[in-house]
Structure formats: C-alpha cells, structure tokens
Design a protein around this motif. Sequence first.
Motif, PDB file in Angstrom:
ATOM      1  N   LEU A   1       0.838  -1.200   0.000  1.00  0.00           N
ATOM      2  CA  LEU A   1       0.000   0.000   0.000  1.00  0.00           C
ATOM      3  C   LEU A   1       0.871   1.248   0.000  1.00  0.00           C
ATOM      4  CD1 LEU A   1      -2.398  -1.264   2.827  1.00  0.00           C
ATOM      5  CD2 LEU A   1      -2.825  -1.348   0.370  1.00  0.00           C
ATOM      6  N   LEU A   2       0.625   2.123  -0.961  1.00  0.00           N
ATOM      7  CA  LEU A   2       1.340   3.405  -0.996  1.00  0.00           C
ATOM      8  C   LEU A   2       0.385   4.490  -0.530  1.00  0.00           C
ATOM      9  CD1 LEU A   2       3.436   3.531  -4.318  1.00  0.00           C
ATOM     10  CD2 LEU A   2       3.905   2.347  -2.181  1.00  0.00           C
ATOM     11  N   TYR A   3       0.659   5.054   0.631  1.00  0.00           N
ATOM     12  CA  TYR A   3      -0.182   6.131   1.168  1.00  0.00           C
ATOM     13  C   TYR A   3       0.327   7.461   0.648  1.00  0.00           C
ATOM     14  CZ  TYR A   3      -2.211   2.671   4.273  1.00  0.00           C
ATOM     15  OH  TYR A   3      -2.866   1.574   4.766  1.00  0.00           O
ATOM     16  N   LEU A   4      -0.598   8.261   0.146  1.00  0.00           N
ATOM     17  CA  LEU A   4      -0.249   9.526  -0.493  1.00  0.00           C
ATOM     18  C   LEU A   4      -0.696  10.698   0.376  1.00  0.00           C
ATOM     19  CD1 LEU A   4      -1.580   8.436  -3.996  1.00  0.00           C
ATOM     20  CD2 LEU A   4       0.779   8.268  -3.144  1.00  0.00           C
ATOM     21  N   ASP A   5      -0.136  11.878   0.089  1.00  0.00           N
ATOM     22  CA  ASP A   5      -0.495  13.062   0.877  1.00  0.00           C
ATOM     23  C   ASP A   5      -1.914  13.522   0.574  1.00  0.00           C
ATOM     24  OD1 ASP A   5       0.166  13.810  -1.704  1.00  0.00           O
ATOM     25  OD2 ASP A   5       0.910  15.780  -1.106  1.00  0.00           O
ATOM     26  N   GLN A   6      -2.504  12.956  -0.455  1.00  0.00           N
ATOM     27  CA  GLN A   6      -3.825  13.399  -0.887  1.00  0.00           C
ATOM     28  C   GLN A   6      -4.483  12.252  -1.631  1.00  0.00           C
ATOM     29  OE1 GLN A   6      -4.804  16.577  -4.071  1.00  0.00           O
ATOM     30  NE2 GLN A   6      -3.556  17.628  -2.534  1.00  0.00           N
ATOM     31  N   GLY A   7      -5.730  11.965  -1.319  1.00  0.00           N
ATOM     32  CA  GLY A   7      -6.446  10.935  -2.058  1.00  0.00           C
ATOM     33  C   GLY A   7      -6.185   9.551  -1.514  1.00  0.00           C
TER      34      GLY A   7
ATOM     35  N   LEU B   1      -4.246  -0.769  -8.179  1.00  0.00           N
ATOM     36  CA  LEU B   1      -5.577  -0.156  -8.099  1.00  0.00           C
ATOM     37  C   LEU B   1      -5.550   0.901  -7.010  1.00  0.00           C
ATOM     38  CD1 LEU B   1      -7.681  -3.458  -7.995  1.00  0.00           C
ATOM     39  CD2 LEU B   1      -7.464  -1.931  -9.963  1.00  0.00           C
ATOM     40  N   PHE B   2      -6.440   1.867  -7.101  1.00  0.00           N
ATOM     41  CA  PHE B   2      -6.586   2.805  -5.998  1.00  0.00           C
ATOM     42  C   PHE B   2      -7.617   2.277  -5.026  1.00  0.00           C
ATOM     43  CE2 PHE B   2      -4.990   5.756  -9.290  1.00  0.00           C
ATOM     44  CZ  PHE B   2      -3.875   6.210  -8.599  1.00  0.00           C
ATOM     45  N   ALA B   3      -7.320   2.435  -3.743  1.00  0.00           N
ATOM     46  CA  ALA B   3      -8.344   2.159  -2.745  1.00  0.00           C
ATOM     47  C   ALA B   3      -9.455   3.183  -2.926  1.00  0.00           C
ATOM     48  CB  ALA B   3      -7.752   2.242  -1.344  1.00  0.00           C
TER      49      ALA B   3
ATOM     50  N   PRO C   1      -8.137   4.827   5.304  1.00  0.00           N
ATOM     51  CA  PRO C   1      -6.787   4.436   4.956  1.00  0.00           C
ATOM     52  C   PRO C   1      -6.681   3.492   3.763  1.00  0.00           C
ATOM     53  CG  PRO C   1      -7.484   3.328   6.961  1.00  0.00           C
ATOM     54  CD  PRO C   1      -8.556   4.292   6.604  1.00  0.00           C
ATOM     55  N   ALA C   2      -7.412   2.393   3.733  1.00  0.00           N
ATOM     56  CA  ALA C   2      -7.256   1.507   2.581  1.00  0.00           C
ATOM     57  C   ALA C   2      -8.418   0.542   2.504  1.00  0.00           C
ATOM     58  CB  ALA C   2      -5.946   0.741   2.661  1.00  0.00           C
ATOM     59  N   ILE C   3      -9.522   1.050   2.040  1.00  0.00           N
ATOM     60  CA  ILE C   3     -10.692   0.203   1.882  1.00  0.00           C
ATOM     61  C   ILE C   3     -10.870  -0.110   0.404  1.00  0.00           C
ATOM     62  CG2 ILE C   3     -13.167  -0.018   2.294  1.00  0.00           C
ATOM     63  CD1 ILE C   3     -11.488   0.333   4.824  1.00  0.00           C
ATOM     64  N   HIS C   4     -11.001  -1.374   0.104  1.00  0.00           N
ATOM     65  CA  HIS C   4     -11.195  -1.775  -1.294  1.00  0.00           C
ATOM     66  C   HIS C   4     -11.779  -3.179  -1.289  1.00  0.00           C
ATOM     67  CE1 HIS C   4     -10.293  -3.040  -5.397  1.00  0.00           C
ATOM     68  NE2 HIS C   4     -10.268  -1.760  -5.689  1.00  0.00           N
TER      69      HIS C   4
END
Length: 296
Positions: free
Chosen positions: A61-67, A133-135, A139-142
């Motif tokens: 998972l790559l967490y970004l500053d936005q989105g 894919l984008f969550a 934090p990371a729901i998909h």
Amino acid sequence: MPELPEVETVRRGLEPTMEGAKVLKVETRRANLRFPFPERFAETLEGRTIVSLGRRAKYLLLYLDQGPPLICHLGMSGAFRVQTEDESLTPGLFHHPRSKLEAHDHVVFHLLCRDDVTRRVIFNDPRRFGFMLFATEVPAIHPMLDGLGVEPTGNALDGAMLATLFKGKQTPLKAALLDQTLIAGLGNIYVSEALWRAGLSPRRAAGTIAPAKGQSSLRADRLATAVRSVIADAIEAGGSSLRDYRQADGSEGNFQHRFSVYDREGEPCPKPTCRGVITRIVQSGRSTFYCPVCQR
DNA sequence: CCGATTACCTGCACGC
DNA sequence: TGCGTGCAGGTAATCG
C-alpha cells in the motif's frame, strides 16, 4: 512469487526510496497488467508525495499526501527495482525516457526523493498477474482487501483462533491455510513449511485440529505457533529468492536455503529422529511437500 | 453455500 | 538445435 514475507521485504526495501518522495512522473508501458490500470492512473499520482508504505497480507500500500492509497499486488512474478538517475542513464542517452528498461518493465515511477536525488522505481512482471488499483477510501478500503483474514504476524493468531476458524471444515489443512479469508498472507511455500513444523499432514481435515471436549488444543496450538514462526523467520531472512525474484536493492533473500520440505521431494526428512522421505502430492492443482512419517 | 478445477500469462527445465 | 510438455510463489471465475 511473493507471499507475505516477500512483500514485507519489498516494502522495507522500497521504504528508504519512496517514503517522503514526490512523484514527478509515472509511465505505464501497456494498458493493463492483470486488470486495466485505473482511469487517470498516472495523472492521479503525479505531483503527490508518498507519505508511507504499508502492507496488508500480500498487498503493498502506498499512502499519499492526498487521495486514496495505491494498492499494489505482485502476483506471481512481480518485482520492483530502484535506479538512481546518475547510474541508470547511459552517456549519450541522458534523459532518454526508455533507457535501461528491460522486457516486462510495465510501470516506471520517477521520484524526487527526500535526499533530493531523482530515482526511478520500476515495476517488472513477466506473467502480469500483478495489478495496481486505488483504494476507494483512506486508509485503505477496497473490495480486494475486504474479507481478508487475520495477519499471521504478531500475536493475534493463536491456537484458539485457529480452532475457531477451522471448526467443522472438512477441507484439507493445506487448502484452509491457503484461504486468504481465514489467514491472510500464506502461500504455497509457507503452508508446506508451517505444516511440517507443526507435524500435521496437509491432507488432514482442517476441523480436526480443534480439541475434543475437555482436551487441550495441542494441534491447533502447534499449528498457530508454526505459522507465526515460519513467517517471522522468513521475514527476518529477507524472504525467499526463487527464480528471478530479488529484493528491491538487488540482493537475494535467504530463506530458500532454509526450506525444510518445499521443493525437496525425495530428500530425507530433516527432523532429527525421523526416517521419512519428503513426498510431493498435488492438492487443488498445486504441489504440496511433506513428510508422510512425522506429519499426521 | 461449499470446495475443487480452470483460467489468466510468460519463462524455463526437461525429455525426445 | 528445436519442439512439445509440464511446472512455477498469485487470485478469481466457473463448475459441480
């Protein structure tokens, strides 16, 4: 390729490069991997800063500053490698966007890293079973992550939980341990290894590890301990390097040298007093390796 | 609903 | 040397 320990090793390998890096540009060199890339894949990532790298089961998972975070799965043959601009670009081809790319390099992330050096992180995946894919939420729901079972890291997975998860199941232990909705992160290698450590047959019905009334849950405890220890040992060793798999820094993991049964058909069982021979069987279409003497 | 099989893709080792 | 076959760490769709 990668089971949980390999994905965790990849995460740790990429962290120094990617954490805190700004995404300058993203190139996709084909329209899809296992699935089509999301709409506006590159545009969504470009300009963002990668805040941190996470992992859930075999998902990076790559967490970004936005989105929403980017979810990456390596499939069977996916791998990342890092190039620093200075060493990657051949003289005369300086700034050539295609320099030093190889067959099956599908995604190139151009990053401005925390140390102010430009690097490229390249995703290579010959079989293209991987995907990105984008969550849908932070934090990371998909849907891909929904329904995943317990992580075999840490102490959450114990004998009592395993006994509950497997209660009443007629399916073989091999299949139950591979079921990501029960335990998330085990794959074909570490299931064989864990069952050997536990002294349990891969063919045993999963429900039979539960203790009889009034008995201690010996089998379930042994299996939970075995699963946690094999995963912890493999992470500590940097995962297993098979075929073309490498860590992000190019080095190999070491755990493949410590397999007790996986890919050791015909060899003597490594358990000190056991006279058994490692046997290969096929369960739900995939190889299982075990010792028929000490694994019951 | 459950569990087993097949599909998805490329590369490689092996036997002939 | 070349060609066919089977196998490979993943998940998901399909079948009974």
